[in-house]
Design a protein around this motif. Structure first.
Motif, PDB file in Angstrom:
ATOM      1  N   GLN A  74       0.828  -1.208   0.000  1.00 40.90           N
ATOM      2  CA  GLN A  74       0.000   0.000   0.000  1.00 40.90           C
ATOM      3  C   GLN A  74       0.861   1.256   0.000  1.00 40.90           C
ATOM      4  O   GLN A  74       0.511   2.261  -0.629  1.00 40.90           O
ATOM      5  N   LEU A  75       1.963   1.161   0.737  1.00 42.18           N
ATOM      6  CA  LEU A  75       2.887   2.300   0.754  1.00 42.18           C
ATOM      7  C   LEU A  75       3.384   2.599  -0.652  1.00 42.18           C
ATOM      8  O   LEU A  75       3.382   3.752  -1.097  1.00 42.18           O
ATOM      9  N   ILE A  76       3.797   1.567  -1.352  1.00 44.89           N
ATOM     10  CA  ILE A  76       4.295   1.761  -2.720  1.00 44.89           C
ATOM     11  C   ILE A  76       3.204   2.353  -3.601  1.00 44.89           C
ATOM     12  O   ILE A  76       3.402   3.365  -4.278  1.00 44.89           O
ATOM     13  N   ASP A  77       2.028   1.722  -3.554  1.00 43.07           N
ATOM     14  CA  ASP A  77       0.938   2.175  -4.428  1.00 43.07           C
ATOM     15  C   ASP A  77       0.463   3.580  -4.071  1.00 43.07           C
ATOM     16  O   ASP A  77      -0.049   4.301  -4.938  1.00 43.07           O
ATOM     17  N   GLY A  78       0.615   3.948  -2.819  1.00 38.28           N
ATOM     18  CA  GLY A  78       0.198   5.286  -2.412  1.00 38.28           C
ATOM     19  C   GLY A  78       1.258   6.336  -2.676  1.00 38.28           C
ATOM     20  O   GLY A  78       0.952   7.480  -3.019  1.00 38.28           O
ATOM     21  N   ALA A  79       2.515   5.944  -2.532  1.00 41.22           N
ATOM     22  CA  ALA A  79       3.587   6.930  -2.638  1.00 41.22           C
ATOM     23  C   ALA A  79       3.981   7.205  -4.086  1.00 41.22           C
ATOM     24  O   ALA A  79       4.341   8.338  -4.421  1.00 41.22           O
ATOM     25  N   VAL A  80       3.897   6.205  -4.917  1.00 41.03           N
ATOM     26  CA  VAL A  80       4.341   6.382  -6.310  1.00 41.03           C
ATOM     27  C   VAL A  80       3.567   7.489  -7.040  1.00 41.03           C
ATOM     28  O   VAL A  80       4.197   8.355  -7.674  1.00 41.03           O
ATOM     29  N   SER A 122       2.756  28.084  18.331  1.00 40.59           N
ATOM     30  CA  SER A 122       3.167  28.907  17.199  1.00 40.59           C
ATOM     31  C   SER A 122       1.999  29.697  16.627  1.00 40.59           C
ATOM     32  O   SER A 122       0.834  29.413  16.886  1.00 40.59           O
ATOM     33  N   THR A 123       2.351  30.674  15.813  1.00 42.57           N
ATOM     34  CA  THR A 123       1.342  31.498  15.170  1.00 42.57           C
ATOM     35  C   THR A 123       0.878  30.895  13.853  1.00 42.57           C
ATOM     36  O   THR A 123       0.065  31.494  13.147  1.00 42.57           O
ATOM     37  N   ALA A 124       1.407  29.719  13.519  1.00 37.29           N
ATOM     38  CA  ALA A 124       1.115  29.121  12.223  1.00 37.29           C
ATOM     39  C   ALA A 124      -0.345  28.703  12.112  1.00 37.29           C
ATOM     40  O   ALA A 124      -0.956  28.263  13.086  1.00 37.29           O
ATOM     41  N   THR A 125      -0.881  28.877  10.917  1.00 38.45           N
ATOM     42  CA  THR A 125      -2.226  28.375  10.637  1.00 38.45           C
ATOM     43  C   THR A 125      -2.079  27.144   9.759  1.00 38.45           C
ATOM     44  O   THR A 125      -1.487  27.189   8.681  1.00 38.45           O
ATOM     45  N   VAL A 126      -2.637  26.049  10.256  1.00 37.98           N
ATOM     46  CA  VAL A 126      -2.426  24.762   9.606  1.00 37.98           C
ATOM     47  C   VAL A 126      -3.760  24.187   9.157  1.00 37.98           C
ATOM     48  O   VAL A 126      -4.787  24.401   9.818  1.00 37.98           O
ATOM     49  N   ASP A 127      -3.723  23.493   8.067  1.00 32.62           N
ATOM     50  CA  ASP A 127      -4.892  22.776   7.582  1.00 32.62           C
ATOM     51  C   ASP A 127      -5.487  21.933   8.709  1.00 32.62           C
ATOM     52  O   ASP A 127      -4.764  21.255   9.446  1.00 32.62           O
ATOM     53  N   ALA A 128      -6.822  22.010   8.846  1.00 31.49           N
ATOM     54  CA  ALA A 128      -7.481  21.371   9.982  1.00 31.49           C
ATOM     55  C   ALA A 128      -7.270  19.859  10.015  1.00 31.49           C
ATOM     56  O   ALA A 128      -7.169  19.257  11.082  1.00 31.49           O
ATOM     57  N   GLU A 129      -7.202  19.278   8.829  1.00 31.71           N
ATOM     58  CA  GLU A 129      -7.018  17.824   8.788  1.00 31.71           C
ATOM     59  C   GLU A 129      -5.585  17.435   9.105  1.00 31.71           C
ATOM     60  O   GLU A 129      -5.311  16.388   9.674  1.00 31.71           O
ATOM     61  N   LEU A 130      -4.682  18.299   8.703  1.00 27.80           N
ATOM     62  CA  LEU A 130      -3.260  18.003   8.898  1.00 27.80           C
ATOM     63  C   LEU A 130      -2.841  18.175  10.353  1.00 27.80           C
ATOM     64  O   LEU A 130      -2.026  17.400  10.879  1.00 27.80           O
ATOM     65  N   ARG A 131      -3.407  19.149  10.995  1.00 25.41           N
ATOM     66  CA  ARG A 131      -2.977  19.551  12.332  1.00 25.41           C
ATOM     67  C   ARG A 131      -2.821  18.384  13.322  1.00 25.41           C
ATOM     68  O   ARG A 131      -1.759  18.246  13.937  1.00 25.41           O
ATOM     69  N   PRO A 132      -3.823  17.547  13.473  1.00 25.65           N
ATOM     70  CA  PRO A 132      -3.657  16.474  14.465  1.00 25.65           C
ATOM     71  C   PRO A 132      -2.546  15.482  14.121  1.00 25.65           C
ATOM     72  O   PRO A 132      -1.993  14.838  15.009  1.00 25.65           O
ATOM     73  N   GLN A 133      -2.231  15.362  12.840  1.00 26.92           N
ATOM     74  CA  GLN A 133      -1.193  14.408  12.440  1.00 26.92           C
ATOM     75  C   GLN A 133       0.203  15.021  12.517  1.00 26.92           C
ATOM     76  O   GLN A 133       1.204  14.303  12.571  1.00 26.92           O
ATOM     77  N   THR A 156      -3.003  17.030  -0.260  1.00 26.69           N
ATOM     78  CA  THR A 156      -2.937  16.940   1.198  1.00 26.69           C
ATOM     79  C   THR A 156      -3.759  15.754   1.694  1.00 26.69           C
ATOM     80  O   THR A 156      -3.290  14.928   2.484  1.00 26.69           O
ATOM     81  N   ARG A 157      -4.969  15.691   1.201  1.00 25.78           N
ATOM     82  CA  ARG A 157      -5.867  14.599   1.585  1.00 25.78           C
ATOM     83  C   ARG A 157      -5.245  13.242   1.249  1.00 25.78           C
ATOM     84  O   ARG A 157      -5.250  12.305   2.042  1.00 25.78           O
ATOM     85  N   GLN A 158      -4.685  13.170   0.041  1.00 24.63           N
ATOM     86  CA  GLN A 158      -4.076  11.916  -0.423  1.00 24.63           C
ATOM     87  C   GLN A 158      -2.944  11.483   0.505  1.00 24.63           C
ATOM     88  O   GLN A 158      -2.843  10.321   0.902  1.00 24.63           O
ATOM     89  N   VAL A 159      -2.108  12.436   0.861  1.00 17.51           N
ATOM     90  CA  VAL A 159      -0.980  12.130   1.751  1.00 17.51           C
ATOM     91  C   VAL A 159      -1.493  11.671   3.113  1.00 17.51           C
ATOM     92  O   VAL A 159      -1.034  10.658   3.661  1.00 17.51           O
ATOM     93  N   LEU A 160      -2.463  12.400   3.652  1.00 16.91           N
ATOM     94  CA  LEU A 160      -2.967  12.055   4.984  1.00 16.91           C
ATOM     95  C   LEU A 160      -3.654  10.693   4.982  1.00 16.91           C
ATOM     96  O   LEU A 160      -3.506   9.920   5.936  1.00 16.91           O
ATOM     97  N   LEU A 208      -2.927   8.205   3.072  1.00 22.11           N
ATOM     98  CA  LEU A 208      -1.860   7.200   3.012  1.00 22.11           C
ATOM     99  C   LEU A 208      -1.253   6.973   4.392  1.00 22.11           C
ATOM    100  O   LEU A 208      -1.074   5.833   4.838  1.00 22.11           O
ATOM    101  N   ILE A 209      -0.982   8.049   5.071  1.00 24.88           N
ATOM    102  CA  ILE A 209      -0.384   7.935   6.404  1.00 24.88           C
ATOM    103  C   ILE A 209      -1.312   7.202   7.356  1.00 24.88           C
ATOM    104  O   ILE A 209      -0.886   6.333   8.124  1.00 24.88           O
ATOM    105  N   ARG A 210      -2.585   7.550   7.291  1.00 26.86           N
ATOM    106  CA  ARG A 210      -3.541   6.868   8.166  1.00 26.86           C
ATOM    107  C   ARG A 210      -3.585   5.379   7.864  1.00 26.86           C
ATOM    108  O   ARG A 210      -3.696   4.557   8.770  1.00 26.86           O
ATOM    109  N   THR A 211      -3.511   5.050   6.585  1.00 25.29           N
ATOM    110  CA  THR A 211      -3.520   3.636   6.205  1.00 25.29           C
ATOM    111  C   THR A 211      -2.309   2.906   6.763  1.00 25.29           C
ATOM    112  O   THR A 211      -2.416   1.771   7.233  1.00 25.29           O
ATOM    113  N   LEU A 212      -1.178   3.555   6.729  1.00 29.20           N
ATOM    114  CA  LEU A 212       0.069   2.876   7.076  1.00 29.20           C
ATOM    115  C   LEU A 212       0.271   2.745   8.579  1.00 29.20           C
ATOM    116  O   LEU A 212       1.010   1.882   9.028  1.00 29.20           O
ATOM    117  N   ARG A 213      -0.384   3.608   9.316  1.00 29.65           N
ATOM    118  CA  ARG A 213      -0.257   3.485  10.763  1.00 29.65           C
ATOM    119  C   ARG A 213      -1.123   2.327  11.225  1.00 29.65           C
ATOM    120  O   ARG A 213      -2.157   2.053  10.662  1.00 29.65           O
TER     121      ARG A 213
END
Lengths: 232, 232
Positions: free
Chosen positions: A195-201, B155-166, B220-224, B226-231
DNA sequence: ATCGGTAGTTGAACACGTTCAAGAAGGGCG
DNA sequence: CGCCCTTCTTGAACGTGTTCAACTACCGAT
């Protein structure tokens, strides 16, 4: 997996020294036992006994137990190259080529997941000759980087001119990351790594394509400068 | 560096078991010898002898030589937290906060670069309790992730709401990457690692800022995802 | 054929991490 | 004070990776 002379395909190879036969015997025995029992559970005495030689003889050919792992590396690299060939022949787009080659690498390693994981720690030690960054590993490393060079060269992708020469090594680095994840991957059949490969590529693919955009040029340049600085 | 009770500052702590004194003696002796001679060159016999106890006694308190490293981890984490405090008090912008905390981490580790490098291999082994991802390391790990949570929260940074918790965990992961580079960094004074931090932080900063852009939302959504899947 | 030197081979010996059965120390309770 | 139980401590012993001085096999040169 079965023995198969890599370079000269002539039957007898008289150029090599006398002990070449013994060397291969020890190497093959070690690989077999590693797979059967795991790395830590395979003692040098067991390898010697199974191979029918003295313990000291194994040390005549391999400086340490760790050095036997390097044989595994080299072998895996050759198998990876072979397994990647169909993908390189078949695919034309960058994404599928990269994904195919990464999957091929994991395919080759999968049978060894159990024991490979236990010794990858040695590879992580900077001072170890087993480190993928070490001078001793430069052979397999460069071969691997070349493989990703082929992924790029044979593809229809258009890449930023500055990025292109750096990309093969970066892709290899990403592959190292995949392997690091794979080593820690305890999901059945290491499906998460797939899944990592398919997601990261696709992400890498998109990123590479974006690198050509005028707006992103400064960022691309910034990243490349950083990488150049960090390499020694 | 000198002994300094972390929690209860009362003089005698009668709550702890009898052998607590011995435990600390062994621990401190081991840390000293590790720094003086390196990890591999420090034998359990030497530790025991210097501490004036029997070899088996060290094993009563620490399951293995590797377990002594975990003490080093915990200690380093506490020192890192303390070294980061001035930065958190002083800086307000996300970038400087992150850079400061990363530099503080390397500051703390620098005196141990010589021997830390040799044992970080053990940390890379997935089955080892020393792995930063292992259950046994969850204490220091979560403390470290919390630290990056503070980097963000203050910090004073404004972060995407979905990204913030990760993000705190991702920053910790980046920190692990920095340490991996630092371990392999042979430049004098590990200046390259400093350059890595100074070069990567603006990129991370920019990336985090960009994550809010409407156009980049899908990525952003795609990356998040993927990360959720891999954890696990 | 004999010699000499290199390449290959041996296994006992060493130092290390680790284990464990045995004992000592301490303290609560009658 | 004497007893018991837990906690702590000991050091010899085990199995491991590794070393090394001695030995053997081979081969070209004389």
């Amino acid at each position: 997996m079965t023995e198969q002379p890599a370079q000269t395909t002539t039957a007898g190879d008289p150029a090599t020294a006398r002990g070449e036969q013994t060397r291969q015997l020890i190497r093959d025995t070690a690989m077999r036992l590693f797979r059967e029992r795991g790395y830590a559970q395979t003692t040098m005495r067991a390898i010697a006994q199974e191979a029918g030689v003295a313990v000291g003889n194994a040390y005549y050919y391999f400086g340490s137990k760790d050095h036997l792992i390097q044989e595994f590396y080299a072998q895996s690299q050759v198998e990876h190259r072979a397994a990647a060939q169909p993908v390189l022949d078949r695919e034309e787009a960058f994404g599928p080529r990269l994904a195919g080659v990464l999957h091929a690498g994991i395919d080759v390693l999968t049978p060894s997941h159990g024991f490979a994981a236990t010794f990858f720690k040695t590879a992580a030690e900077p001072t170890s000759p087993l480190s993928p960054f070490s001078a001793e590993s430069s052979g397999p490393r460069e071969a691997a980087i070349d493989l990703f060079g082929e992924v790029l060269a044979g593809s229809t992708a258009t890449v930023d001119a500055e990025l292109r020469p750096q990309l093969p090594e970066l892709l290899w680095l990403a592959y190292m990351g995949v392997i690091l994840y794979w080593v820690h991957d305890r999901s059945p059949g290491q499906t998460k790594t797939r899944q990592l490969i398919d997601g990261a590529v696709p992400l890498i693919d998109r990123l590479v394509a974006l690198s050509r955009l005028r707006v992103l040029r400064p960022v691309t340049r910034q990243v490349l400068d950083l990488i150049r600085t960090l390499r020694h």
